[in-house]
Design an enzyme around this catalytic site. Structure first.
Site, PDB file in Angstrom:
ATOM      1  N   CYS A  54      -0.926   3.809  -1.672  1.00 27.09           N
ATOM      2  CA  CYS A  54      -0.581   2.988  -2.816  1.00 27.09           C
ATOM      3  C   CYS A  54       0.056   3.944  -4.107  1.00 27.09           C
ATOM      4  CB  CYS A  54      -1.825   2.413  -3.239  1.00 27.09           C
ATOM      5  SG  CYS A  54      -1.548   1.298  -4.670  1.00 27.09           S
ATOM      6  N   LEU A  55       1.406   3.870  -4.181  1.00 29.31           N
ATOM      7  CA  LEU A  55       1.904   4.482  -5.232  1.00 29.31           C
ATOM      8  C   LEU A  55       3.033   3.548  -5.647  1.00 29.31           C
ATOM      9  CD1 LEU A  55       2.291   7.169  -6.762  1.00 29.31           C
ATOM     10  CD2 LEU A  55       3.849   8.094  -5.052  1.00 29.31           C
TER      11      LEU A  55
END
Lengths: 195, 86
Positions: free
Chosen positions: A89-90
């Site tokens: 999750c970026l």
């Protein structure tokens, strides 16, 4: 159509300072430019220190107008990385991507993510909850996972290097070839024999 | 002494007036062309954003085409083409 010249340029650029940057990226197979294997050295002073993390990189045909798809292949205990499948999750790998970014800046961002977890925007709810409620346990679990899963590549690597050196290939060449083959001993041997 | 000019060769060179050397999108030189073009110059012009960042026209158009609301790839400000040259 994949922008071949840009990808080759990026790989050369990563290769040039991989010793200082702590990141690398190579072709996974022989010729498919759309499938790359990256590695990130765990940042110093974090529970990930001393680990080498393998990243699977898939480039969509529209790259660099769409972000590269990256996923941890090495198991890692981190609030923003799935402990099940390595999904990340970026924001820059999603809606904040820009074509001015590169594989190198993306991998460096992953390295920065290891240094600075964001438990408020988690990928793995269990890890994030542990990070917030019981930080000491989080640190020791993350350190244990680094020890158990992210150091194997190093250990195995030395054995493979030794084996191939014993067959009579120069050590430098063995190391680069193994790296190019993502640690695949048989592929490296084939390459060494044909080269 | 009298000099008689028999023949002369004019040579000119040109360059885009951009501070950066490479287009941040295709990473190719501004004085070359984008990945789609064969000939640099008028066939593959540059544009400057209101934020003053230059790109190959073809590269930035491809990027803005994929966005609902276009941002400059370098500074993320709203992308608008600079209308007046300085």
């Amino acid at each position: 159509m994949l922008d071949v010249s840009r990808i080759q340029k990026e790989l050369t650029e990563i290769e040039r300072d991989k010793k200082t940057s702590g990141i690398s990226a190579n072709l996974c197979g022989d010729s498919d430019l759309a499938h790359l294997c990256g590695t990130i050295a765990g940042p110093m002073g974090t529970p990930y220190e001393g680990g080498l993390f393998q990243i699977d990189i898939r480039l969509p045909a529209a790259y660099p107008f769409e972000p590269p798809k990256m996923q941890f292949m090495t198991k890692v205990w981190h609030p923003n990385i799935s402990s099940q499948n390595g999904a990340i999750c970026l924001d820059i790998l999603k809606d904040q991507w820009s074509p001015a970014l590169t594989l190198k800046t993306a991998l460096l961002s992953l390295q920065a993510l290891l240094s600075a977890p964001e438990p408020d925007d988690p990928q793995d709810a269990v890890v994030a909850q542990q990070f917030r409620r019981d930080y000491a346990t989080y640190v020791s679990t993350a350190r244990y996972w680094t020890e158990a899963f992210a150091k194997g590549a190093y250990l195995g690597m030395e054995e493979k290097v030794q084996k191939l050196v014993e067959m009579g290939f120069p050590e430098d060449m063995v190391r680069t070839t193994l790296e190019q083959c993502g640690g695949d001993e048989n592929m490296a041997l084939e390459k060494l024999c044909s080269g | 002494m009298k000099v008689k000019v028999i023949q002369w060769h004019a040579v000119a060179s040109w360059t885009w007036d951009a501070k950066d050397e490479l287009c941040a999108i295709c990473k190719l030189p501004f004085d070359g062309c984008c990945t789609e073009c064969k000939y640099p110059g008028d066939d593959c012009p540059l544009v400057w954003g209101a934020c003053s960042h230059p790109f190959h026209l073809h590269c930035i158009v491809k990027w803005t085409g994929t966005q609902n609301r276009a941002h400059c790839p370098l500074c993320r400000r709203d992308w608008q083409i600079q209308t007046e040259t300085q």
